[in-house]
Design a protein around this motif. Structure first.
Motif, PDB file in Angstrom:
ATOM      1  N   ILE A  22      40.017 -67.334  34.020  1.00  0.00           N
ATOM      2  CA  ILE A  22      40.995 -68.480  33.441  1.00  0.00           C
ATOM      3  C   ILE A  22      41.414 -67.849  32.069  1.00  0.00           C
ATOM      4  O   ILE A  22      40.775 -67.958  31.237  1.00  0.00           O
ATOM      5  CB  ILE A  22      40.401 -69.855  33.236  1.00  0.00           C
ATOM      6  CG1 ILE A  22      40.124 -70.387  34.554  1.00  0.00           C
ATOM      7  CG2 ILE A  22      41.335 -70.815  32.610  1.00  0.00           C
ATOM      8  CD1 ILE A  22      39.296 -71.695  34.775  1.00  0.00           C
ATOM      9  N   ASP A  23      42.736 -67.706  31.934  1.00  0.00           N
ATOM     10  CA  ASP A  23      43.248 -67.165  30.401  1.00  0.00           C
ATOM     11  C   ASP A  23      43.849 -68.392  29.945  1.00  0.00           C
ATOM     12  O   ASP A  23      43.991 -69.363  30.421  1.00  0.00           O
ATOM     13  CB  ASP A  23      44.180 -66.089  30.760  1.00  0.00           C
ATOM     14  CG  ASP A  23      45.553 -66.365  31.463  1.00  0.00           C
ATOM     15  OD1 ASP A  23      45.672 -67.599  31.574  1.00  0.00           O
ATOM     16  OD2 ASP A  23      46.004 -65.303  31.945  1.00  0.00           O
ATOM     17  N   VAL A  24      44.341 -68.151  28.748  1.00  0.00           N
ATOM     18  CA  VAL A  24      45.055 -69.036  27.774  1.00  0.00           C
ATOM     19  C   VAL A  24      46.133 -69.805  28.581  1.00  0.00           C
ATOM     20  O   VAL A  24      46.244 -71.117  28.497  1.00  0.00           O
ATOM     21  CB  VAL A  24      45.442 -68.551  26.643  1.00  0.00           C
ATOM     22  CG1 VAL A  24      45.911 -69.678  25.629  1.00  0.00           C
ATOM     23  CG2 VAL A  24      44.107 -68.149  25.670  1.00  0.00           C
ATOM     24  N   ASP A  25      47.162 -69.224  29.442  1.00  0.00           N
ATOM     25  CA  ASP A  25      48.231 -69.412  29.915  1.00  0.00           C
ATOM     26  C   ASP A  25      47.611 -70.555  31.041  1.00  0.00           C
ATOM     27  O   ASP A  25      48.546 -71.695  31.180  1.00  0.00           O
ATOM     28  CB  ASP A  25      48.923 -68.353  30.437  1.00  0.00           C
ATOM     29  CG  ASP A  25      49.744 -67.748  29.409  1.00  0.00           C
ATOM     30  OD1 ASP A  25      49.852 -68.199  28.387  1.00  0.00           O
ATOM     31  OD2 ASP A  25      49.990 -66.518  29.723  1.00  0.00           O
ATOM     32  N   ALA A  26      46.701 -70.289  31.672  1.00  0.00           N
ATOM     33  CA  ALA A  26      46.366 -71.172  32.724  1.00  0.00           C
ATOM     34  C   ALA A  26      45.860 -72.393  32.161  1.00  0.00           C
ATOM     35  O   ALA A  26      45.941 -73.557  33.105  1.00  0.00           O
ATOM     36  CB  ALA A  26      45.158 -70.513  33.750  1.00  0.00           C
ATOM     37  N   LEU A  27      45.357 -72.427  31.104  1.00  0.00           N
ATOM     38  CA  LEU A  27      44.691 -73.841  30.344  1.00  0.00           C
ATOM     39  C   LEU A  27      45.876 -74.728  30.135  1.00  0.00           C
ATOM     40  O   LEU A  27      45.718 -76.005  30.213  1.00  0.00           O
ATOM     41  CB  LEU A  27      43.966 -73.515  29.185  1.00  0.00           C
ATOM     42  CG  LEU A  27      42.597 -72.916  29.236  1.00  0.00           C
ATOM     43  CD1 LEU A  27      42.075 -72.447  27.848  1.00  0.00           C
ATOM     44  CD2 LEU A  27      41.768 -73.835  29.913  1.00  0.00           C
ATOM     45  N   GLY A  28      47.164 -74.255  29.888  1.00  0.00           N
ATOM     46  CA  GLY A  28      48.383 -74.999  29.556  1.00  0.00           C
ATOM     47  C   GLY A  28      48.358 -75.653  28.058  1.00  0.00           C
ATOM     48  O   GLY A  28      48.841 -76.952  28.128  1.00  0.00           O
ATOM     49  N   LEU A  29      47.532 -75.112  27.221  1.00  0.00           N
ATOM     50  CA  LEU A  29      47.419 -75.887  26.036  1.00  0.00           C
ATOM     51  C   LEU A  29      48.480 -75.289  25.190  1.00  0.00           C
ATOM     52  O   LEU A  29      48.447 -74.102  24.839  1.00  0.00           O
ATOM     53  CB  LEU A  29      46.041 -75.574  25.276  1.00  0.00           C
ATOM     54  CG  LEU A  29      44.693 -76.022  26.113  1.00  0.00           C
ATOM     55  CD1 LEU A  29      43.482 -75.643  25.248  1.00  0.00           C
ATOM     56  CD2 LEU A  29      44.872 -77.562  26.048  1.00  0.00           C
TER      57      LEU A  29
END
Length: 231
Positions: free
Chosen positions: A158-165
């Motif tokens: 899971i990368d930063v984009d997938a977190l949606g923050l």
């Protein structure tokens, strides 16, 4: 009528421990019943006229300020003091960022197991973003974000984009997917991948990180069909 063979929670917990979550949100009538159990050690089952005895240890949790609720008249003062024997105040998640890696590991494993996906965890950058974010919704918000990310992640990490923050620490996460149930997010993501791969199920399964059998099951479960918009 009431099922005489079915025991209530306090009867089942007799001699043990019962956990009452969100105690600050219970109704006034339920507060009165809880007070009777704590004060008298007895309860009245539905459909009966003779009270039953019970001996339980009660652990209650809330995210409300019960002292303020008592002052405002929305929570019984006598029940408050019955519960307030040993109080543990859990700091907000932003004040115990050292707990985040362990929580994330548990949430990823749980969500991946339910979704039938192979997701190993967060990238270092994604984990750092989690530790910088203030988490106004505390652990429940973290769990929600991780569950969504497990579904949306294109691979095993899971990368930063997938977190949606969005944006720097302190900004709010993208709320759009969180306004919908988790199953809708998963359904729509599966449909997008299928359409982007021309409904090639083998290729779609590889992108989604799941097996063909799991993909077929989810297609049936969500009623997905080429050219058809799901309801």
């Amino acid at each position: 009528g009431a099922d005489e063979a079915r025991k209530g929670l306090f009867e089942e917990a007799d001699g043990g421990t019962i956990f009452l979550d969100e105690i600050g949100d219970v109704s006034a009538s339920l507060q009165a019943k809880l007070l009777r159990v704590l004060q008298e050690g007895e309860f009245l089952p539905v459909g009966e006229t003779v009270p039953r005895r019970t001996d339980v240890r009660v652990i209650a949790a809330t995210n409300r300020d019960l002292g303020r609720a008592v002052a405002e008249g929305s929570f019984r003062e006598d029940l408050f003091y019955r519960l307030h024997v040993v109080a543990l105040t859990l700091p907000p998640l932003r004040e115990r960022v050292e707990d985040i890696p362990a929580l994330v590991e548990e949430f990823v494993a749980e969500a991946a197991r339910r979704a039938g996906r192979t997701v190993r965890g967060l990238t270092p950058a994604a984990l750092e973003a989690c530790q910088r974010y203030p988490w106004p919704g505390n652990v429940r918000e973290l769990k929600n974000v991780v569950e969504r990310a497990v579904i949306l992640a294109p691979g095993e990490w899971i990368d930063v984009d997938a977190l949606g923050l969005r944006g720097p620490a302190g900004s709010a996460p993208d709320q759009a997917p969180e306004d919908r149930p988790l199953w809708q997010v998963e359904r729509d993501h599966i449909l997008r991948v299928l359409e982007s791969r021309g409904w090639d199920k083998s290729a779609s399964a590889r992108v989604l990180g799941i097996g063909r059998t799991t993909l077929h099951r989810k297609i049936r479960e969500y009623g997905l069909e080429p050219g058809k918009t799901p309801r």
